[in-house]
Scaffold this motif. Structure first.
Motif, mmCIF file in Angstrom:
data_model
loop_
_atom_site.group_PDB
_atom_site.id
_atom_site.type_symbol
_atom_site.label_atom_id
_atom_site.label_comp_id
_atom_site.label_asym_id
_atom_site.label_seq_id
_atom_site.Cartn_x
_atom_site.Cartn_y
_atom_site.Cartn_z
ATOM 1 N N LEU B 305 0.668 -1.362 -0.208
ATOM 2 C CA LEU B 305 0.002 -0.093 0.088
ATOM 3 C C LEU B 305 0.850 1.258 -0.016
ATOM 4 O O LEU B 305 1.857 1.438 0.853
ATOM 5 C CB LEU B 305 -0.817 -0.044 1.209
ATOM 6 N N VAL B 306 0.641 2.112 -1.025
ATOM 7 C CA VAL B 306 1.336 3.338 -1.104
ATOM 8 C C VAL B 306 0.607 4.336 -0.562
ATOM 9 O O VAL B 306 -0.326 4.918 -1.462
ATOM 10 C CB VAL B 306 2.215 3.516 -2.362
ATOM 11 N N ALA B 307 0.911 5.163 0.141
ATOM 12 C CA ALA B 307 -0.027 6.527 0.298
ATOM 13 C C ALA B 307 0.873 7.763 -0.130
ATOM 14 O O ALA B 307 1.913 7.860 0.742
ATOM 15 C CB ALA B 307 -0.427 6.491 2.088
ATOM 16 N N PRO B 308 0.390 8.545 -0.872
ATOM 17 C CA PRO B 308 1.369 9.697 -1.129
ATOM 18 C C PRO B 308 1.025 10.909 -0.762
ATOM 19 O O PRO B 308 -0.247 11.281 -0.372
ATOM 20 C CB PRO B 308 1.145 9.609 -2.924
ATOM 21 N N ARG B 309 1.942 11.923 -0.703
ATOM 22 C CA ARG B 309 1.542 13.382 -0.177
ATOM 23 C C ARG B 309 2.610 14.058 -1.009
ATOM 24 O O ARG B 309 3.791 13.923 -0.760
ATOM 25 C CB ARG B 309 1.630 13.281 1.212
#
Lengths: 454, 309
Positions: B305-309
């Motif tokens: 799971l990759v959560a970008p910001r």
């Protein structure tokens, strides 16, 4: 011919006894003054005395293995508890508990001071002196920096209260383990005889320390100060120290079961070493993160120190010198307990303050065994050695490892140096009161006929 | 009892002090776990598609979210892929294929359908077994750079459990602006009663650089990896406490591990056996963060799971 006759009678000639006693004394000087490393001093003494013993036919070389074999159980206890304590400490259990308790004091000087003293007492009782001192010293430094308290009253108190904690149980200190093993003292006897006096000695220590530091801490603080302290101490959250609750719980359970195991070891027919090794193995199995690292943390320095020490004492014992000392002591006291208990307490206390309580206890074990062989009740004598050899360390800055750690840390981290004179004025007074208390306490129990029999 | 040298006392006291200092975290509130409401599965016709759909379906059952499928192959193969994938599933929207390359189709569909979580195979259009850890593929690279929403990259095909992600590993290497977002997603995705592990990883390269720099500044400084691991733990103490509180509030098990890169790789192998979900935060403006995420995806055989910001 003279030598052979002496061997057959079980005693060496006087000059051989004197030579070996001198060898032991020199070893202890090496241990006390740390010109060499303690372990190197003990091993060097062992090598020289063994060579002399074989050369002078005090015993055959193979006897060395028998000397060490009878103390194998001590090594088992050291290795097992060493692993268990390391795993428990790594779990953060004691850091968590100590920070939680400190937070509960709301940072108020008086409450914090007494909490730290009692924590020291309890932690040493469970963990032994060194791991407990490392935790408490660092806690004191962090909290004192945060709350702007002077570290000296806290660290000196921690050092001195630690020696009271060391007499609570069989596993609280190495002299206890050595004497408890040699004399076959059950764990529960420590709780019956030693632990109550541990509390008394703690009260004596805190009483004197409170008086000595009456002007060094703000014992009374107004409402505004208390609120400011509360806000600062609330910044610390003990749960942040816990990496895994399960590891924490498992470590606590294994430690608790091991303590119970110590208490019931004799009842189920096993030795303390077996319980300690089981506890250590369980810690590695269920709570250890790094088996290799944990095993590497076992204190091999102490084990080698003991190897050297036991050989030195075994050599001297084989000459008959310690039996001779025991006979002289009994003669001197007229077999009266009222003289023997103070004599042994004084020797153990003063000897521990100067040398180290381990060699003192190790030397006195065969002496007490020989005194008992002459028909004197052994219980008061064992307890005198246990209590006085632990509390004697309070008298000087080098008498106990707790004082060494506290004074070094105080100097390094807080830039405060405590001189010998200043320390002896505080610690010496406490030691005198505590050892005098030991004599009175043991004689009272003896004359009341209340010693649990071995 | 024993005779620690002054150096050993210093080291042990300092280590213990650092541990106590880690508890000075102030107020740490629990996170609000993030859970998807609209999940878009991008299919490529590879063996991972079935896993993507199965994971999405399990999430739909658990969270009650809406589900859509997009055939995002570069060119239509005329085999009605979305129908095949959704056979037997109710209420799965089949999106019309937009124009453009695969990554353009996915981004366009994600925007128009307003999904908040993407699930896609990785490497895209190829079997994991053929490419392995050598490449995560161009599609993922572009999505990592452009996608405004989190994504789950499905690596090796597997049959997910009824309540997927009993184990979630949230990895952090250093300061990361997307850490809180990624932690919130990690906490949201974990199965009830599952196990979340915050893994703080000390990179070997980073350690060697710091050691050399410190050595150049002052030769007397004894610098070892353990010190840096402690510093890593200290600098993430607030995140640790936050996740701890989140675990208590949302009924899952939580633990922290601080380890060197090689140890982390060893632990990954164990985690992958239980089809753990690896979670990472992507700080777009940080090149190092890109490197960490891409390395994490490439090395993983489990979903990431990759959560970008």
């Amino acid at each position: 011919m003279e030598v052979l006759l002496a061997v057959e009678s079980g005693h060496s000639p006087g000059w051989v006894m004197a030579l070996f006693a001198l060898g032991m004394l020199l070893t202890y000087v090496g241990v006390a003054f740390e010109r060499f490393h303690k372990t190197v001093a003990a091993l060097s003494g062992a090598a020289v005395l063994t060579a002399l013993a074989v050369r002078l036919e005090v015993f055959k070389y193979e006897e060395i293995h028998a000397i060490l074999a009878k103390d194998l159980n001590i090594f088992g206890v050291i290795v097992g508890t060493g692993i268990l304590v390391d795993v428990t400490s790594r779990s953060g259990l004691f850091h968590f508990l100590s920070m939680g308790i400190v937070r509960a004091t709301a940072g108020r000087a008086a409450a914090l001071y007494f909490a730290i003293c009692v924590l020291t007492f309890v932690f040493v009782a469970v963990l032994t002196i060194v791991p407990a001192m490392l935790i408490l010293s660092s806690l004191v430094l962090v909290i004192c920096r945060s709350l702007d308290y002077p570290a000296k009253p806290f660290l000196l108190s921690v050092a001195i209260c630690a020696n009271s904690g060391a007499i609570v149980t069989f596993a609280s200190g190495l002299p206890n383990i050595m004497i408890g093993t040699a004399a076959g003292i059950p764990y529960v006897h420590f709780l019956m005889v030693s632990a109550p006096y541990a509390v008394v000695s703690l009260v004596i220590a805190i009483g004197v320390l409170r008086l000595v530091f009456r002007n060094d801490l703000a014992w009374r603080q107004d409402e505004a100060t208390q609120q400011a302290l509360q806000a600062r101490i609330a910044e610390f959250d003990p749960w942040a120290l816990v990496e895994s609750r399960w590891v924490l719980v498992r470590s606590g359970v294994i430690l608790g079961l091991t303590i119970l195991g110590f208490a019931f070891a004799r009842m189920v027919g096993v030795g303390m070493d077996f319980v300690a090794m089981c506890g250590g193995t369980a810690a590695l199995l269920f709570a250890g993160k790094s088996v290799e690292d944990t095993i590497a943390k076992v204190n091999w320095t102490v084990i080698l120190f003991f190897v050297g020490l036991f050989v030195v004492i075994g050599c001297v014992e084989h000459t008959g010198a310690l039996e001779l000392v025991a006979t002289r002591v009994v003669d001197l006291s007229g077999q009266k307990m009222a003289a023997l208990v103070p004599l042994l307490s004084l020797f153990a206390g003063v000897g521990s303050a100067i040398v180290d309580n381990i060699p003192v206890a190790a030397t006195l074990i065969p002496v007490v065994q020989n005194i008992h062989a002459l028909g004197v009740p052994e219980e008061p004598l064992w307890w005198a050695v246990i209590l006085a050899s632990n509390l004697g360390g309070n008298a000087t800055p080098i008498g106990s490892i707790s004082c060494v750690i506290a004074l070094h840390t105080l100097k390094k981290e807080a830039g405060v140096t405590v001189g010998w004179g200043e320390f002896i004025r505080i610690g010496g007074l406490i030691m005198v009161l505590q050892v005098a208390g030991v004599m009175a306490y043991l004689l009272a129990i003896y004359y009341a006929g209340a010693f649990p029999e071995l | 009892m024993y005779d620690p040298s002054e150096r050993k006392i210093d080291r042990d006291v300092e280590e213990s002090m650092r541990l106590f200092q880690r508890s000075q975290v102030g107020e740490a509130a629990p996170l609000a776990p993030l859970q998807p409401k609209r999940v878009l599965v991008a299919a490529d016709g590879s063996s991972q598609d079935a896993t993507s759909i199965a994971v999405a379906d399990r999430l739909r059952k658990r969270f009650g979210c809406e589900l859509a499928v997009l055939d995002a192959r570069d060119s239509a193969a005329g085999d009605d892929l979305t129908n095949k994938l959704t056979a037997g599933l109710q209420d799965v929207e089949q999106l019309t294929k937009p124009s453009g390359e695969s990554f353009e189709q996915i981004l366009s569909a994600a925007e128009s359908w307003k999904c908040d979580l993407l699930i896609l195979p990785c490497p895209y259009g190829r079997d994991f077994e053929k490419v392995g850890a050598d490449s995560a593929g161009t599609v993922l690279d572009v999505l990592l750079a452009r996608s405004p929403i989190p994504l789950i990259a499905i690596r090796r095909p597997f049959e997910p459990e009824a309540a997927p992600f009993q184990r979630v590993v949230f990895s952090l290497w250093r300061e990361n602006e997307a850490a809180v977002l990624a932690a919130s997603w990690a906490a949201g995705m974990i199965a009830p009663g599952g196990h979340l592990r915050l893994e703080l990883v000390l990179e070997e390269e980073f350690y060697e650089n710091i050691r050399d720099v410190m050595g150049a500044l002052d030769e007397s400084i004894k610098f070892d990896a353990e010190k840096l691991c402690n510093a890593l733990a200290a600098s993430h103490a607030h995140m640790h406490r936050t996740l701890q509180k989140t675990a208590t509030a949302h009924n899952f098990v939580y633990e922290l591990t601080v380890c060197r890169e090689a140890e982390a790789h060893e632990m990954d192998v164990t985690e992958e056996a239980s089809h753990a979900l690896f979670a990472v935060g992507l700080e777009r403006s940080d090149h190092a963060s890109h490197g960490h995420v891409q390395d994490r995806v490439r090395r993983a055989a489990s979903p990431v799971l990759v959560a970008p910001r």
